[in-house]
Design a protein around this motif. Structure first.
Motif, PDB file in Angstrom:
ATOM      1  N   TYR A  14       0.836  -1.204   0.000  1.00  0.00           N
ATOM      2  CA  TYR A  14       0.000   0.000   0.000  1.00  0.00           C
ATOM      3  C   TYR A  14       0.871   1.255   0.000  1.00  0.00           C
ATOM      4  N   CYS A  33      -4.484  -6.464  -4.145  1.00  0.00           N
ATOM      5  CA  CYS A  33      -3.877  -6.366  -2.818  1.00  0.00           C
ATOM      6  C   CYS A  33      -2.574  -7.162  -2.784  1.00  0.00           C
ATOM      7  N   ASN A  35      -1.183  -8.090  -0.215  1.00  0.00           N
ATOM      8  CA  ASN A  35      -1.224  -8.959   0.959  1.00  0.00           C
ATOM      9  C   ASN A  35      -1.997 -10.243   0.674  1.00  0.00           C
ATOM     10  N   CYS A  36      -3.201 -10.128   0.110  1.00  0.00           N
ATOM     11  CA  CYS A  36      -4.034 -11.318  -0.126  1.00  0.00           C
ATOM     12  C   CYS A  36      -4.221 -11.643  -1.606  1.00  0.00           C
ATOM     13  N   CYS A  59      -8.210  -2.953   2.087  1.00  0.00           N
ATOM     14  CA  CYS A  59      -8.625  -4.119   1.324  1.00  0.00           C
ATOM     15  C   CYS A  59      -9.891  -4.692   1.948  1.00  0.00           C
ATOM     16  N   SER A  61     -11.117  -7.453   1.323  1.00  0.00           N
ATOM     17  CA  SER A  61     -10.999  -8.898   1.460  1.00  0.00           C
ATOM     18  C   SER A  61     -10.258  -9.307   2.730  1.00  0.00           C
ATOM     19  N   CYS A  62      -9.026  -8.820   2.900  1.00  0.00           N
ATOM     20  CA  CYS A  62      -8.224  -9.270   4.053  1.00  0.00           C
ATOM     21  C   CYS A  62      -8.264  -8.297   5.223  1.00  0.00           C
TER      22      CYS A  62
HETATM   23 ZN   LIG Z   1      -6.114  -7.968   0.845  1.00  0.00          ZN
END
Ligand SMILES: [Zn+2]
Length: 111
Positions: A14, A33, A35-36, A59, A61-62
């Motif tokens: 990010y 993302c 991360n995920c 995000c 999602s995560c």
């Molecule tokens: Zn994420």
């Protein structure tokens, strides 16, 4: 327990994304993302005076998020419907507006 978390490890991509946006690289939202790996990342600036304001990158999602104060890009306009009194460090209020934020962001992108 909140779904939102902001540990440094999940934020690395990010920070890179914010650097790109501030450097003039256009991004369509939602974006992927780091991360995920799901395309569920949203970005929102809230401009105050003299070209500065807050930024949220999160995000859906995560649940990883980044919040801080930053220079706001010259093309940015705050979005109607964002209640300044409900903006906190976590993106709780913004998540409810995520789809509108993406539409607003994409319409403002230069070029
Ligand atoms: Zn994420």
């Amino acid at each position: 327990m909140s779904r939102w978390h902001d540990e440094q490890g999940c934020q690395a991509s990010y920070n890179a994304l914010l650097g790109q946006v501030l450097g003039g690289v256009a991004s369509r939202l939602p974006t992927k993302c780091g991360n995920c790996q799901i395309s569920a990342v949203h970005i929102y600036f809230h401009a105050h005076s003299r070209g500065r304001g807050g930024v949220w990158i999160w995000c859906s999602s995560c649940g990883c998020y980044l919040h801080g104060t930053t220079v706001v890009p010259p093309w940015w306009r705050n979005m109607e419907g964002v209640d300044e009194d409900r903006l906190t460090a976590s993106p709780e209020h913004l998540e409810g507006l995520a789809q509108a934020v993406d539409t607003h962001w994409n319409a403002l992108q230069p070029g």
